[in-house]
Design an enzyme around this catalytic site. Structure first.
Site, PDB file in Angstrom:
ATOM      1  N   GLY A 117       0.841  -1.194   0.000  1.00  0.00           N
ATOM      2  CA  GLY A 117       0.000   0.000   0.000  1.00  0.00           C
ATOM      3  C   GLY A 117       0.873   1.239   0.000  1.00  0.00           C
ATOM      4  O   GLY A 117       2.033   1.215  -0.437  1.00  0.00           O
ATOM      5  N   GLY A 118       0.322   2.322   0.533  1.00  0.00           N
ATOM      6  CA  GLY A 118       1.056   3.585   0.547  1.00  0.00           C
ATOM      7  C   GLY A 118       2.367   3.490   1.301  1.00  0.00           C
ATOM      8  O   GLY A 118       3.268   4.311   1.119  1.00  0.00           O
ATOM      9  N   GLY A 149      24.918  10.977 -30.034  1.00  0.00           N
ATOM     10  CA  GLY A 149      24.479  11.688 -28.835  1.00  0.00           C
ATOM     11  C   GLY A 149      24.993  11.009 -27.585  1.00  0.00           C
ATOM     12  O   GLY A 149      25.246  11.670 -26.560  1.00  0.00           O
ATOM     13  N   ALA A 150      25.158   9.704 -27.658  1.00  0.00           N
ATOM     14  CA  ALA A 150      25.625   8.971 -26.476  1.00  0.00           C
ATOM     15  C   ALA A 150      27.042   9.404 -26.092  1.00  0.00           C
ATOM     16  O   ALA A 150      27.407   9.371 -24.916  1.00  0.00           O
ATOM     17  CB  ALA A 150      25.562   7.474 -26.735  1.00  0.00           C
TER      18      ALA A 150
END
Ligand code: HXC
Length: 510
Positions: free
Chosen positions: A169-170, A404-405
């Protein structure tokens, strides 16, 4: 007087029993240690000082007023790991399933506040059924108080979560905001909604282990940074990790004694790169050969294996390593590897840990699944993380640094301090074959001409010297001397001072 002392001892003994011997036996029966046994293994022997041993909950609903175990399901305090201070909370599953009440949360908050104030890491051992159901919103409020402190502590003191039982859960969001999450195989799980809810809502049938076990979170989701066989191994590994980290963001990481010469030459590295540029090799070999005593603490070893992240020491000082792994997906960058490395770079920068980047990257992984998944934004995370980092940055390009790498992987242009290349480095917009097919499209039918163009392109760009001529590479180094060169580079950067312009905070592409 003697009676009072005895009473204190009785009260302490009673508190130490948590939910009672039967539940302790049940905990052991599941292969789990108790909250206190875990703390004993985590911190140096005899160093633990407990807070709030007698705190009990204030709930009067559902008959709770008749069950008020001392400590209220969490053991909190501080101790030392190899002599260095840490704050610890350890949830006690034997008390209401380790569930979090208002007072349980207050105990955790108290040590988190002290950790921030006194500049020491927080280690949270999670073993809990979640919100104390009898307390309702008071428990939810307690969680939010802890969350707020996780956020305030982020980047101030290291926060480590160890999941040693249920975390659902939370409740998962407190560990989620810490720097590292470790899990124990088979006895721990984390999920926002459990198998029953999943079945009701989506009709999927899944076990708790499949949904949120250690394997799921270290291999598929990347929520967890490591998985260990049992409680004892997990706690020993947390101790090992803490040894690499500074206590807070104002301190440098600890310097450990080292027994490995920084001058050590590794001639075997001269033949690490295979003759065929498409043959993989194991980048971990380079990492361990560079590291003091070959010691490498890997983070997220089982996730996005095309990039390697972890800590080594050079001359006793912690260094964060990010390295492309040519053995997996040719070491390309993709969504998962960019996210993994970006978070690691940001952690290192938060805590003044210098970064060594080892580059062999053919570019970003092409494809619709990458584009639809947002590789543009995820790749930008790594680019952003490197660019904003002000810690010492040393980069070694071993082979490919394409497109770009090349820019992303701690290039000179992103304020790399030392950018080295091996003679085998190829720094170019793309591989020779791809480049030729684009710029000599007209000759595509002529195999001989294409071969010649490809050769020309390789001769011109498949080396580190074009970049070195421009000063984008500071020096082309012999592979065998990498440890020496990199150690000297970091040593020269120990007093580096670099500040980014003032801002409230940046807007990294999340
Ligand atoms: C109070 C709890 C509890 C809880 C367990 N116990 N969870 N008491 N609040 N949340 C108690 C049980 O009553 C039992 O008490 C003891 O702990 C051990 O639980 P068992 O069920 O016997 O153990 P086990 O079979 O191992 O199952 C563990 C469990 C299960 C899977 C965690 O207990 C469970 O499903 N609990 C409820 C989980 C849950 O729904 N929590 C709320 C989630 S919502 P006795 O006296 O018999 O020993 C949430 C929101 C957080 O957490 C929001 C934050 C923003």
């Amino acid at each position: 007087m003697k009676d009072i002392l005895t009473e204190l001892e009785d009260r302490r003994n009673n508190a130490r029993l948590g939910g009672g011997q039967k539940r302790i036996d049940a905990q052991h029966g599941r292969g789990k240690l108790t909250a206190r046994e875990r703390i004993e293994l985590l911190v140096d022997e005899g160093s633990f000082e407990e807070f709030d041993m007698f705190v009990s909950h204030r709930c009067t609903d559902f008959g709770m007023e008749n069950q008020k175990p001392a400590g209220d399901g969490v053991v909190t305090g501080w101790g030392t790991i190899n002599g260095r201070m840490v704050y610890v909370f350890s949830q006690d599953f034997t008390v209401f399933g380790g569930s979090l009440s208002e007072t349980h949360a207050q105990k955790i908050c108290k040590i988190m506040d002290m950790a921030i104030q006194n500049g020491a890491p927080v280690i949270g051992i999670n073993d809990s059924g979640g919100a104390r159901i009898q307390e309702g919103v008071a428990s939810l409020a307690g969680y939010a108080e802890v969350f707020q402190r996780n956020i305030m502590a982020s980047g101030v003191v290291p926060q480590i979560s160890v999941i040693m039982g249920p975390c659902a859960g939370g409740a998962v969001y407190s560990p989620a905001m810490t720097d590292f999450i470790f899990m124990v195989k088979d006895t721990s799980y984390m999920f926002v909604t459990g198998p029953d809810v999943v079945k009701t809502v989506t009709n999927e049938v899944v076990t708790a282990e499949e949904l949120g076990g250690a394997s799921t979170h270290t291999k598929k989701s990347s929520v967890a940074d490591g998985a260990f066989e049992n409680d004892v191994e997990a706690l020993a590994e947390v101790r090992r990790l803490v040894d690499f980290l500074p206590l807070n963001n104002q301190e440098k990481p600890p310097v450990r004694p080292f027994f490995d010469s920084p001058e050590r030459i590794e001639t075997s590295l001269d033949t690490l790169i295979p003759d065929n540029p498409n043959t993989p090799y194991d980048m971990k070999e380079l990492i361990t050969k560079v590291a003091d005593e070959g010691d490498f603490y890997e983070i997220q070893e089982d996730y996005a294996k095309n990039i390697i992240t972890g800590f080594i020491r050079l001359e006793g000082q912690t260094v964060g390593v990010v390295a492309n792994q040519p053995m997996v997906l040719a070491g390309c960058l993709d969504i998962d590897s960019s996210r993994k490395a970006a978070r690691f770079v940001r952690f290192s920068d938060c805590f003044e840990i210098p970064i060594l980047t080892l580059v062999d990257v053919p570019g970003f992984l092409p494809g619709t699944s990458q584009e639809y998944g947002g590789v543009i934004k995820h790749g930008a995370k790594l680019l952003f993380a490197y660019g904003e980092a002000t810690v010492p940055k040393v980069t070694v390009i071993t082979r490919k640094a394409y497109g770009g790498a090349y820019d992303v992987m701690a290039s000179k242009h992103l304020r790399g301090d030392f950018n080295y290349a091996w003679p085998t480095a190829e720094i170019a917009v793309m591989g020779a074959k791809g480049a030729t097919e684009i710029i000599h499209r007209a000759d595509l039918g002529d195999a001989e001409k294409i071969a010649q163009h490809t050769q020309d392109y390789e001769d011109r760009f498949a080396n580190p010297f074009v970049a070195a001529e421009r000063g984008f590479i500071d020096e082309v180094i012999m592979p065998q001397s990498t440890r020496r060169r990199v150690s000297r580079a970091f040593a020269s950067l120990r007093n580096k001072k670099l500040k980014n312009p003032w801002k409230k905070h940046d807007n990294i592409p999340l």
